[in-house]
Design a protein around this motif. Structure first.
Motif, short mmCIF file in Angstrom:
data_model
loop_
_atom_site.label_atom_id
_atom_site.label_comp_id
_atom_site.label_asym_id
_atom_site.label_seq_id
_atom_site.Cartn_x
_atom_site.Cartn_y
_atom_site.Cartn_z
N THR A 289 3.82 1.52 -1.28
CA THR A 289 4.39 1.60 -2.63
C THR A 289 3.36 2.15 -3.62
O THR A 289 3.69 3.01 -4.46
CB THR A 289 4.86 0.21 -3.08
OG1 THR A 289 5.79 -0.30 -2.14
CG2 THR A 289 5.51 0.28 -4.44
N VAL A 290 2.13 1.70 -3.51
CA VAL A 290 1.07 2.19 -4.40
C VAL A 290 0.82 3.68 -4.15
O VAL A 290 0.67 4.48 -5.10
CB VAL A 290 -0.23 1.37 -4.22
CG1 VAL A 290 -1.40 2.04 -4.92
CG2 VAL A 290 -0.03 -0.05 -4.72
N ILE B 26 2.93 5.95 -2.85
CA ILE B 26 4.09 6.72 -3.30
C ILE B 26 4.10 6.78 -4.83
O ILE B 26 4.36 7.84 -5.43
CB ILE B 26 5.40 6.12 -2.75
CG1 ILE B 26 5.49 6.36 -1.25
CG2 ILE B 26 6.61 6.74 -3.46
CD1 ILE B 26 6.67 5.69 -0.58
N GLY B 27 3.81 5.68 -5.49
CA GLY B 27 3.73 5.67 -6.96
C GLY B 27 2.65 6.62 -7.46
O GLY B 27 2.84 7.35 -8.44
N GLY B 28 1.50 6.61 -6.79
CA GLY B 28 0.42 7.53 -7.16
C GLY B 28 0.83 8.98 -6.99
O GLY B 28 0.51 9.84 -7.83
N ILE C 41 3.85 10.17 -7.14
CA ILE C 41 4.82 10.49 -8.19
C ILE C 41 4.10 10.76 -9.50
O ILE C 41 4.41 11.72 -10.23
CB ILE C 41 5.86 9.36 -8.34
CG1 ILE C 41 6.78 9.33 -7.11
CG2 ILE C 41 6.68 9.53 -9.61
CD1 ILE C 41 7.71 8.13 -7.06
N ILE C 42 3.10 9.94 -9.81
CA ILE C 42 2.35 10.13 -11.05
C ILE C 42 1.58 11.44 -11.02
O ILE C 42 1.54 12.18 -12.02
CB ILE C 42 1.41 8.93 -11.29
CG1 ILE C 42 2.25 7.70 -11.63
CG2 ILE C 42 0.40 9.22 -12.39
CD1 ILE C 42 1.46 6.41 -11.68
N TRP D 89 0.83 -1.21 0.00
CA TRP D 89 0.00 0.00 0.00
C TRP D 89 0.86 1.25 0.00
O TRP D 89 0.56 2.23 -0.69
CB TRP D 89 -0.95 0.02 1.20
CG TRP D 89 -2.14 -0.86 1.00
CD1 TRP D 89 -2.39 -2.02 1.63
CD2 TRP D 89 -3.19 -0.64 0.06
NE1 TRP D 89 -3.56 -2.55 1.16
CE2 TRP D 89 -4.07 -1.72 0.19
CE3 TRP D 89 -3.47 0.33 -0.86
CZ2 TRP D 89 -5.22 -1.85 -0.57
CZ3 TRP D 89 -4.62 0.22 -1.62
CH2 TRP D 89 -5.48 -0.86 -1.48
#
Length: 75
Positions: A8-9, A11-13, A15-16, A6
């Protein structure tokens, strides 16, 4: 799903989203630059029209001044 996934998701979101906001800002800046360049190009076109070269009028001026030239050559 474990907590690490969660994170990671999320942080990825983030960044996007940050990349999308950056691209949106770049697009808005490019639109502003485009409108400025259109205005500058229009101004340059007006200046070019107002300062056009003489050859378009030169033959009629030369033909009008031919009697003066002939008189000066006779002196």
């Amino acid at each position: 799903m474990p907590a690490v996934a969660w994170v990671t998701v999320i942080i990825g979101g983030l960044i996007i989203v940050a990349a999308a906001v950056g691209l949106l800002r770049v697009g808005l800046h490019l639109r502003a630059v485009h409108s400025t360049l259109v205005a500058v190009a229009g101004g340059v076109r007006v200046i070019a029209d107002q300062t056009s070269t003489v050859p378009t009028v030169l033959p009629s001026v030369n033909s009008t001044l031919k009697p003066v030239r002939d008189f000066c050559e006779s002196i």
